[in-house]
Design an enzyme around this catalytic site. Structure first.
Site, PDB file in Angstrom:
ATOM      1  N   ARG A 164      53.465 -69.499 -36.002  1.00  0.00           N
ATOM      2  CA  ARG A 164      54.259 -69.820 -37.196  1.00  0.00           C
ATOM      3  C   ARG A 164      55.660 -70.271 -36.808  1.00  0.00           C
ATOM      4  O   ARG A 164      56.237 -71.150 -37.438  1.00  0.00           O
ATOM      5  CB  ARG A 164      54.303 -68.599 -38.125  1.00  0.00           C
ATOM      6  CG  ARG A 164      54.843 -68.923 -39.506  1.00  0.00           C
ATOM      7  CD  ARG A 164      54.659 -67.756 -40.461  1.00  0.00           C
ATOM      8  NE  ARG A 164      55.359 -66.570 -40.007  1.00  0.00           N
ATOM      9  CZ  ARG A 164      55.226 -65.368 -40.558  1.00  0.00           C
ATOM     10  NH1 ARG A 164      54.421 -65.190 -41.597  1.00  0.00           N
ATOM     11  NH2 ARG A 164      55.899 -64.335 -40.095  1.00  0.00           N
TER      12      ARG A 164
ATOM     13  N   LYS B 250      59.861 -70.135 -41.906  1.00  0.00           N
ATOM     14  CA  LYS B 250      60.937 -69.139 -41.880  1.00  0.00           C
ATOM     15  C   LYS B 250      62.172 -69.811 -41.290  1.00  0.00           C
ATOM     16  O   LYS B 250      62.349 -69.846 -40.071  1.00  0.00           O
ATOM     17  CB  LYS B 250      60.518 -67.933 -41.036  1.00  0.00           C
ATOM     18  CG  LYS B 250      59.643 -66.956 -41.802  1.00  0.00           C
ATOM     19  CD  LYS B 250      59.225 -65.780 -40.954  1.00  0.00           C
ATOM     20  CE  LYS B 250      60.249 -64.690 -40.943  1.00  0.00           C
ATOM     21  NZ  LYS B 250      60.094 -63.716 -42.031  1.00  0.00           N
TER      22      LYS B 250
ATOM     23  N   GLU C  33      56.105 -65.550 -54.582  1.00  0.00           N
ATOM     24  CA  GLU C  33      56.318 -64.410 -53.691  1.00  0.00           C
ATOM     25  C   GLU C  33      57.671 -63.790 -53.997  1.00  0.00           C
ATOM     26  O   GLU C  33      58.297 -64.120 -55.006  1.00  0.00           O
ATOM     27  CB  GLU C  33      56.226 -64.855 -52.228  1.00  0.00           C
ATOM     28  CG  GLU C  33      57.266 -65.874 -51.838  1.00  0.00           C
ATOM     29  CD  GLU C  33      57.200 -66.293 -50.380  1.00  0.00           C
ATOM     30  OE1 GLU C  33      56.805 -65.481 -49.533  1.00  0.00           O
ATOM     31  OE2 GLU C  33      57.581 -67.441 -50.094  1.00  0.00           O
TER      32      GLU C  33
HETATM   33  N1  PLP Z   1      57.383 -63.954 -47.471  1.00  0.00           N
HETATM   34  C1  PLP Z   1      58.651 -64.021 -47.013  1.00  0.00           C
HETATM   35  C2  PLP Z   1      59.617 -64.856 -47.761  1.00  0.00           C
HETATM   36  C3  PLP Z   1      59.027 -63.312 -45.848  1.00  0.00           C
HETATM   37  O1  PLP Z   1      60.277 -63.369 -45.382  1.00  0.00           O
HETATM   38  C4  PLP Z   1      58.054 -62.522 -45.188  1.00  0.00           C
HETATM   39  C5  PLP Z   1      58.397 -61.793 -43.979  1.00  0.00           C
HETATM   40  O2  PLP Z   1      58.208 -62.241 -42.903  1.00  0.00           O
HETATM   41  C6  PLP Z   1      56.749 -62.486 -45.699  1.00  0.00           C
HETATM   42  C7  PLP Z   1      56.459 -63.210 -46.843  1.00  0.00           C
HETATM   43  C8  PLP Z   1      55.688 -61.679 -45.032  1.00  0.00           C
HETATM   44  O3  PLP Z   1      55.221 -62.284 -43.853  1.00  0.00           O
HETATM   45  P1  PLP Z   1      54.646 -61.426 -42.659  1.00  0.00           P
HETATM   46  O4  PLP Z   1      53.545 -60.611 -43.218  1.00  0.00           O
HETATM   47  O5  PLP Z   1      54.158 -62.442 -41.682  1.00  0.00           O
HETATM   48  O6  PLP Z   1      55.760 -60.591 -42.132  1.00  0.00           O
HETATM   49  C1  COI Z   2      59.827 -59.720 -42.228  1.00  0.00           C
HETATM   50  O1  COI Z   2      59.079 -58.975 -42.850  1.00  0.00           O
HETATM   51  O2  COI Z   2      59.761 -59.850 -40.998  1.00  0.00           O
HETATM   52  C2  COI Z   2      60.841 -60.489 -42.915  1.00  0.00           C
HETATM   53  O3  COI Z   2      61.228 -61.500 -42.409  1.00  0.00           O
HETATM   54  C3  COI Z   2      61.325 -59.997 -44.202  1.00  0.00           C
HETATM   55  C4  COI Z   2      62.810 -59.958 -44.346  1.00  0.00           C
HETATM   56  C5  COI Z   2      63.460 -58.893 -43.522  1.00  0.00           C
HETATM   57  C6  COI Z   2      63.436 -61.304 -44.192  1.00  0.00           C
END
Ligand code: PLP
Ligand code: COI
Length: 342
Positions: free
Chosen positions: A82, A184, A220
């Protein structure tokens, strides 16, 4: 090696400086070999690409301590992939999956005494990030970059731990510019800061963002994806190519189907349908699964039958199974768990 002395059960989600961080620099078209350093400061030229045009991307993953003292990371290959997608969208050079996993291994091993003990409810959060370092004044990408990973022990993302939270339907969009919600990138989160401060000022824990085009469908929150449980026990989660493709969510959908024998639907979810669900949770690395008790839509309360005192029963099963896998208590699907060699 024994752990540092911290009040593990009571640390929140914040920055605690640890011993070492990983750094690699990109110059003349190539990444250097990278190293660990004790210096937590970054010194940049005043005109660095990251400062002028917010050319920065990041990732988030965790390292967990098992009952028998080993240290595991959860699907770091997916964070590496990602981050490559995010970097490409911002015209940054990819940091390869192999290098990413090697850097994760090194930085976790070097900070092993900060990996919280099993059962403490805390874990070690890793923040890989990359940014443009050389001076750029015309609107264009930098040619030199730095990749770093910092680590910090963390507790629950929301105050109150596993207690259900209240969120509001937001009139703001989470990510800007349009179409970059699925990566991200620093800019996307900078643009969400006003919405989160405004939500907190009005007494809400988070925002439910809707699709920016029609403001009709659930997308989200600021740092997590949604999962909903229907009254007949199905897991339903929004299908959208403008939300961050959560690794936790992908894993939960698999766990629901293959460990808990649940039906899973990834589909568009109109806001008008939310009142029909039995349970709601926010899922992500930081959020794990944080239960939502109430959504406020411009003065109208949508209260889930699971209530405001504890996690709903299906959410709890998903939570226990996922964290069981992450902490080595439940057998993981092939390739999900990566053990750190100490
Ligand atoms: N959505 C957003 C906007 C986020 O910042 C995160 C965190 O990383 C997620 C969803 C969840 O993603 P993950 O499960 O890969 O941490
Ligand atoms: C994560 O869960 O890693 C995130 O990026 C969420 C937040 C701290 C930005």
């Amino acid at each position: 090696m024994s752990n540092v002395d911290l009040d593990w059960a009571n640390i929140g989600f914040g920055y605690i400086q640890t011993d070492k961080r990983y750094v690699s620099n990109f110059k003349d078209g190539a990444w250097d070999e990278g190293c660990l350093t004790e210096d937590p400061n970054v010194v940049l030229n005043e005109c660095a690409g990251v400062l002028q045009y917010a050319q920065t991307v990041f990732e988030g993953l965790k390292a967990y301590r098992t009952e028998d003292g080993r240290i595991l990371t959860f699907r770091p290959d997916l964070n590496a992939k990602r981050m490559i997608d995010s970097a490409k969208r911002l015209e940054m050079p990819p940091f390869s999956e192999e290098r990413f996993i090697d850097a994760v291994d090194k930085v976790v091993a070097a900070n092993a005494r900060y990996v919280p003990p099993f059962g403490s409810g805390a874990s070690l959060y890793l923040r890989p990030y990359m940014f443009g370092t050389n001076p750029v004044i015309g609107v264009k990408p930098a040619t030199e970059y730095q990749f770093r990973i910092l680590v910090t022990p963390v507790g629950p993302y929301f105050k109150g731990g596993a207690k259900p939270i209240t969120i509001r339907v937001s009139d703001f969009d989470r990510a800007a510019p349009r179409g970059t919600g699925h990566i991200k990138a620093g800019l996307n989160y900078a643009m969400s800061l006003h919405a989160i401060v405004d939500a907190h000022n009005q007494g809400y824990d988070e925002n439910m963002y809707l699709d920016s085009h029609t403001r009709t469908y659930v997308e989200e929150t600021g740092g997590a994806n949604f999962i909903f449980i229907t009254k007949d026990g199905k897991l339903v989660t929004p299908k959208s190519d403008t939300i961050l493709p959560s690794i936790t969510r992908r894993s939960l959908c698999y766990v629901a189907e293959h460990y808990l024998d649940m039906e899973v639907e990834e589909r568009e979810i109109p806001l008008t349908e939310v009142k029909e669900f039995a349970e709601c949770g926010l899922c992500g690395t930081a959020a794990v699964i944080s239960p939502v008790g109430k959504v406020v839509d411009h003065g109208t309360d949508i209260c889930f039958p699971s209530g405001m005192t504890e996690m709903g029963p299906v959410t709890k099963k998903l939570y226990d199974t996922l964290t069981g896998i992450q902490m080595g208590r439940i057998e993981a699907p092939e390739g999900w768990i990566h053990e750190i060699k100490l």
